[in-house]
Design a protein around this motif. Sequence first.
Motif, PDB file in Angstrom:
ATOM      1  N   HIS A 115      -2.353  42.719 -15.103  1.00 34.04           N
ATOM      2  CA  HIS A 115      -2.764  44.045 -15.588  1.00 34.04           C
ATOM      3  C   HIS A 115      -3.363  43.894 -16.988  1.00 34.04           C
ATOM      4  O   HIS A 115      -2.838  43.169 -17.839  1.00 34.04           O
ATOM      5  CB  HIS A 115      -1.551  44.973 -15.617  1.00 34.04           C
ATOM      6  N   SER A 116      -4.456  44.586 -17.246  1.00 32.69           N
ATOM      7  CA  SER A 116      -5.211  44.396 -18.488  1.00 32.69           C
ATOM      8  C   SER A 116      -4.375  44.636 -19.744  1.00 32.69           C
ATOM      9  O   SER A 116      -4.497  43.891 -20.735  1.00 32.69           O
ATOM     10  CB  SER A 116      -6.447  45.298 -18.499  1.00 32.69           C
ATOM     11  N   ASP A 117      -3.512  45.644 -19.742  1.00 36.12           N
ATOM     12  CA  ASP A 117      -2.692  45.897 -20.930  1.00 36.12           C
ATOM     13  C   ASP A 117      -1.620  44.832 -21.109  1.00 36.12           C
ATOM     14  O   ASP A 117      -1.273  44.474 -22.242  1.00 36.12           O
ATOM     15  CB  ASP A 117      -2.051  47.287 -20.854  1.00 36.12           C
ATOM     16  N   VAL A 118      -1.079  44.325 -20.006  1.00 35.34           N
ATOM     17  CA  VAL A 118      -0.110  43.230 -20.100  1.00 35.34           C
ATOM     18  C   VAL A 118      -0.787  41.990 -20.673  1.00 35.34           C
ATOM     19  O   VAL A 118      -0.247  41.328 -21.568  1.00 35.34           O
ATOM     20  CB  VAL A 118       0.501  42.923 -18.715  1.00 35.34           C
ATOM     21  N   GLU A 119      -1.968  41.700 -20.178  1.00 34.18           N
ATOM     22  CA  GLU A 119      -2.721  40.547 -20.683  1.00 34.18           C
ATOM     23  C   GLU A 119      -3.007  40.700 -22.175  1.00 34.18           C
ATOM     24  O   GLU A 119      -2.816  39.757 -22.959  1.00 34.18           O
ATOM     25  CB  GLU A 119      -4.030  40.395 -19.920  1.00 34.18           C
ATOM     26  N   ARG A 120      -3.441  41.869 -22.576  1.00 35.86           N
ATOM     27  CA  ARG A 120      -3.728  42.115 -23.995  1.00 35.86           C
ATOM     28  C   ARG A 120      -2.489  41.885 -24.844  1.00 35.86           C
ATOM     29  O   ARG A 120      -2.552  41.194 -25.882  1.00 35.86           O
ATOM     30  CB  ARG A 120      -4.218  43.559 -24.176  1.00 35.86           C
ATOM     31  N   VAL A 121      -1.367  42.449 -24.433  1.00 36.56           N
ATOM     32  CA  VAL A 121      -0.139  42.359 -25.223  1.00 36.56           C
ATOM     33  C   VAL A 121       0.353  40.917 -25.328  1.00 36.56           C
ATOM     34  O   VAL A 121       0.680  40.431 -26.420  1.00 36.56           O
ATOM     35  CB  VAL A 121       0.951  43.268 -24.621  1.00 36.56           C
ATOM     36  N   VAL A 122       0.410  40.214 -24.208  1.00 37.08           N
ATOM     37  CA  VAL A 122       0.889  38.830 -24.219  1.00 37.08           C
ATOM     38  C   VAL A 122      -0.002  37.965 -25.103  1.00 37.08           C
ATOM     39  O   VAL A 122       0.484  37.194 -25.947  1.00 37.08           O
ATOM     40  CB  VAL A 122       0.961  38.263 -22.788  1.00 37.08           C
ATOM     41  N   GLY A 129       1.479  34.598 -33.328  1.00 35.61           N
ATOM     42  CA  GLY A 129       2.594  33.686 -33.564  1.00 35.61           C
ATOM     43  C   GLY A 129       3.948  34.358 -33.434  1.00 35.61           C
ATOM     44  O   GLY A 129       4.924  33.920 -34.043  1.00 35.61           O
ATOM     45  N   LYS A 130       3.996  35.420 -32.616  1.00 37.36           N
ATOM     46  CA  LYS A 130       5.247  36.152 -32.405  1.00 37.36           C
ATOM     47  C   LYS A 130       5.839  35.773 -31.049  1.00 37.36           C
ATOM     48  O   LYS A 130       5.110  35.611 -30.075  1.00 37.36           O
ATOM     49  CB  LYS A 130       4.991  37.657 -32.485  1.00 37.36           C
ATOM     50  N   PRO A 131       7.162  35.632 -30.956  1.00 32.69           N
ATOM     51  CA  PRO A 131       7.783  35.116 -29.737  1.00 32.69           C
ATOM     52  C   PRO A 131       7.732  36.062 -28.546  1.00 32.69           C
ATOM     53  O   PRO A 131       7.742  37.285 -28.698  1.00 32.69           O
ATOM     54  CB  PRO A 131       9.229  34.846 -30.155  1.00 32.69           C
ATOM     55  N   LEU A 132       7.689  35.430 -27.364  1.00 32.11           N
ATOM     56  CA  LEU A 132       7.709  36.137 -26.095  1.00 32.11           C
ATOM     57  C   LEU A 132       8.913  35.668 -25.290  1.00 32.11           C
ATOM     58  O   LEU A 132       9.051  34.475 -25.003  1.00 32.11           O
ATOM     59  CB  LEU A 132       6.431  35.844 -25.303  1.00 32.11           C
ATOM     60  N   GLY A 133       9.801  36.595 -24.930  1.00 32.03           N
ATOM     61  CA  GLY A 133      10.942  36.282 -24.093  1.00 32.03           C
ATOM     62  C   GLY A 133      10.706  36.795 -22.683  1.00 32.03           C
ATOM     63  O   GLY A 133      10.275  37.933 -22.505  1.00 32.03           O
ATOM     64  N   MET A 134      10.954  35.949 -21.685  1.00 32.25           N
ATOM     65  CA  MET A 134      10.725  36.347 -20.296  1.00 32.25           C
ATOM     66  C   MET A 134      11.829  35.791 -19.414  1.00 32.25           C
ATOM     67  O   MET A 134      12.341  34.694 -19.656  1.00 32.25           O
ATOM     68  CB  MET A 134       9.374  35.828 -19.801  1.00 32.25           C
ATOM     69  N   CYS A 135      12.190  36.550 -18.378  1.00 30.82           N
ATOM     70  CA  CYS A 135      13.218  36.061 -17.467  1.00 30.82           C
ATOM     71  C   CYS A 135      12.853  36.349 -16.018  1.00 30.82           C
ATOM     72  O   CYS A 135      11.998  37.178 -15.722  1.00 30.82           O
ATOM     73  CB  CYS A 135      14.587  36.640 -17.816  1.00 30.82           C
ATOM     74  N   CYS A 136      13.532  35.632 -15.119  1.00 31.26           N
ATOM     75  CA  CYS A 136      13.342  35.788 -13.684  1.00 31.26           C
ATOM     76  C   CYS A 136      11.905  35.418 -13.307  1.00 31.26           C
ATOM     77  O   CYS A 136      11.429  34.342 -13.633  1.00 31.26           O
ATOM     78  CB  CYS A 136      13.723  37.203 -13.268  1.00 31.26           C
TER      79      CYS A 136
END
Length: 224
Positions: A115-122, A129-136
């Motif tokens: 999704h375009s907004d998800v791509e933009r945010v990630v 240089g800000k962390p991304l936490g993801m699970c599952c």
Amino acid sequence: MAKRVAVILSGCGVYDGTEIHEASAVLVHLSREGAKVRMFAPNVAQMHVVNHCEGKPTEEKRNALQESARIARGDVTDLAKLDVSEFDAVIIPGGFGVAKNLSNWAEKNKDCTVHSDVERVVKDFHRAGKPLGMCCISPVLAAKLLPGCELTVGQDKEGDMWPYAQTADALKAMGCKHVNTDVEKAHVDKKNKLITTCAFMCQAPFHKVFDGIGVMVKETLKLA
């Protein structure tokens, strides 16, 4: 200073939205760490609605933002309005909504689009240089958007505890380094500031999933 964390939801319910226990675990652990949290979701129609008693799609139509409000107790914002400069980190719980509403992984697997907004945010968090936490299942988003990253969805060998191990092979095929990790642990890709844990990719007791998510949250905040 309290860390400011954006949490991205994808609906409400494991089969067509956010996995509720994962979202709850993320929120509890963030609360314990004193983080300031704001929840977001895309204002889009869900891919479909699943009867969770039967595990089968229905003819019903639902909106991912409205469904996410069930988890957020009404306090959820359209993902289009997320401004990365206002946050120190982002966390994305799992659930099939990641593969159906935040992307089309459920249909296209490694050839998916996001999704375009998800791509933009990630990508914006990564560039900042800000962390991304993801699970599952949500690490598939990083696999698609951050080529060559290191991550985990648990183990790469199928068994009673690991029914979704084939996902690791797909991530490897996308050029990522998959690191086999137990449910109570998380993997930290320091270069990309990406922190992942398998959560319910493993058939583990709830408390072990909860503890693994706690490690992911703490490691994410350490890098914020």
